[in-house]
Design an enzyme around this catalytic site. Structure first.
Site, PDB file in Angstrom:
ATOM      1  N   GLU A  38       4.873  -9.855   2.593  1.00  0.00           N
ATOM      2  CA  GLU A  38       5.751 -10.501   1.557  1.00  0.00           C
ATOM      3  C   GLU A  38       6.623 -11.562   2.208  1.00  0.00           C
ATOM      4  OE1 GLU A  38       7.902  -7.517  -0.108  1.00  0.00           O
ATOM      5  OE2 GLU A  38       6.080  -6.131  -0.798  1.00  0.00           O
TER       6      GLU A  38
ATOM      7  N   ASP B  65      -7.592   1.652   9.810  1.00  0.00           N
ATOM      8  CA  ASP B  65      -8.241   2.134  10.940  1.00  0.00           C
ATOM      9  C   ASP B  65      -9.762   1.848  10.754  1.00  0.00           C
ATOM     10  OD1 ASP B  65      -6.234   3.593  11.871  1.00  0.00           O
ATOM     11  OD2 ASP B  65      -6.688   5.415  11.012  1.00  0.00           O
TER      12      ASP B  65
ATOM     13  N   GLU C 148      -4.240  -8.400   9.251  1.00  0.00           N
ATOM     14  CA  GLU C 148      -4.339  -7.225   9.853  1.00  0.00           C
ATOM     15  C   GLU C 148      -3.622  -6.612  10.871  1.00  0.00           C
ATOM     16  OE1 GLU C 148      -6.762  -5.104   7.729  1.00  0.00           O
ATOM     17  OE2 GLU C 148      -6.317  -6.910   6.616  1.00  0.00           O
ATOM     18  N   GLY C 149      -2.491  -7.184  11.427  1.00  0.00           N
ATOM     19  CA  GLY C 149      -1.750  -6.833  12.343  1.00  0.00           C
ATOM     20  C   GLY C 149      -1.769  -7.604  13.537  1.00  0.00           C
TER      21      GLY C 149
END
Length: 401
Positions: free
Chosen positions: A135, A252, A378-379
């Site tokens: 966001e 994961d 994804e991080g």
């Protein structure tokens, strides 16, 4: 113990993915890099192929992750996670942006496979789902979700804004992360499947990007968006003890896949670089010490070793998922290593190739641009290192920020 030799059926699917990358992706790679936001119509022909692979448990990028991989014996299991990893390595060898544009293989499909009930898998198992997490108020801190979901009779009403949604315009469904009760913090964050035609869902704009230009990256608005009550993935119960481990379990599965994307892109750069160096008369030997070789050859050997380490970490994370072993640590290690390796390898390939690498005569400069996002979404690199540190030290997110 992990077995590094791929089964025959997995080799066949991987070879099929490589052929698609070589014959479909590579020839149109530059075309859609230059024509950003243009829908790659050539990929429509892949829809039936992808559906067939999914039915066989050999999905291209995650629609069957974690499904049908229960170990029935003490032996090794190579299921949907390993198959998806091997296939995405091959397709990203062809083109990362086009891989992200394959019909019915969005990142949201991995979320559905990770969290959905069996009944929901029957309904959503074959949709094309993108994933909406980020966001304007936050990036990698997924627990900071402000989008809300309020139950109104038999419908959820969603309100919020989501940015950087991969395939956000083209997908048929969106997996939206939203809070059902802000007073209960991160434990109240749930995943919702929002159909493209749901009232109140709209695309605000498409982003212009450094790389993966073939893929549409959208800003989505949810304004009193209504969806059926049973479109909430998994359990609707808010378990403050468990936190939001259910939706986080998605990572994961998806983080090894993103690592695989970086591995495929970097392998393409290494292969192209090796051809350029060889044509320039520079021999790369595995029998001679690196310090006794040409400086460019020695650097190439270092890059290749870095690539190999990322590859091994990624297949370990995927293998653990298929064998029902907790892999949060390994998934983040793979993502951190591969993301960093991908940018390092592709940028160094551009450098070593000189003016040829910087020009558009090859795809080296494009791969360098494409690889950067693989160290971010994804991080980010920093988030992965934080997750690894927490797991190694045994600390919670509150204890180590």
């Amino acid at each position: 113990m992990i077995n590094l030799e791929l089964p025959k059926k997995m080799k066949a699917a991987s070879n099929q993915a490589h052929q698609a990358a070589a014959q479909i992706f590579r020839p149109i790679s530059r075309k859609y890099d230059l024509a950003e936001h243009t829908r790659p119509v050539e990929l429509d022909t892949m829809a039936s192929l992808v559906e067939g692979l999914a039915d066989a448990g050999q999905a291209a990028s995650g629609a069957t992750l974690g499904r049908g991989t229960q170990a029935k014996s003490a032996g090794n299991v190579n299921g949907g996670n390993m198959a998806s990893l091997m296939n995405v390595i091959e397709t990203c060898w062809g083109d990362v942006g086009l891989t992200l544009s394959i019909p019915y293989q969005g990142l949201g499909n991995s979320a559905i496979a990770s969290v959905a009930t069996d009944e929901q898998m029957e309904r959503f198992g074959k949709v094309w789902a993108s994933m909406a997490i980020t966001e304007p108020s936050f990036g990698s801190d997924s627990s900071a979700v402000t989008t809300t979901a309020v139950l109104d009779g038999d419908e959820w009403v969603l309100n919020g804004e989501k940015i950087f949604v991969t395939a956000g315009e083209r997908s048929t469904h969106i997996v939206v992360w939203a809070s059902v009760d802000k007073s209960k913090g991160r434990a109240a964050i749930k995943s919702f499947v929002v159909p493209r035609d749901a009232p109140g869902l709209s695309v605000a704009r498409l982003e212009h990007k450094l790389g993966i230009r073939a893929s549409d990256t959208a800003v989505l608005l949810l304004e009193n968006c209504r969806i059926p009550k049973d479109n909430l993935l998994g359990s609707p119960e808010v378990d403050t003890e468990k936190g939001f481990g259910g939706v986080m379990a998605t990572f994961d599965n998806t983080r090894p896949l993103v690592a695989g994307m970086a591995i495929g892109c970097a392998r393409a750069a290494l292969e192209e670089l090796r051809t350029i160096l060889t044509d320039a008369g520079i021999e790369i030997s595995y029998d001679t010490p690196a310090m006794s070789q040409h400086a460019a050859a020695a650097t190439y050997l270092e890059l290749e070793a870095d690539w190999e380490a990322a590859y091994l970490l990624s297949i370990r994370a995927a293998w653990m998922a298929d064998n029902k072993q907790p892999n949060s640590l390994q998934a983040s290690m793979a993502k951190a290593k591969a993301g960093r390796m991908g940018t390092a390898v592709t940028l160094k390939a551009v450098e070593l190739a000189g003016s040829l690498g910087y020009s558009e005569r090859t795809l080296l400069e494009k791969w360098a641009r494409d690889s950067k996002i693989l160290d971010i979404f994804e991080g980010t690199q920093q988030i992965q290192q934080l997750v690894v540190a927490r797991r190694v030290l045994g600390l919670s997110s509150n204890e180590l920020k």
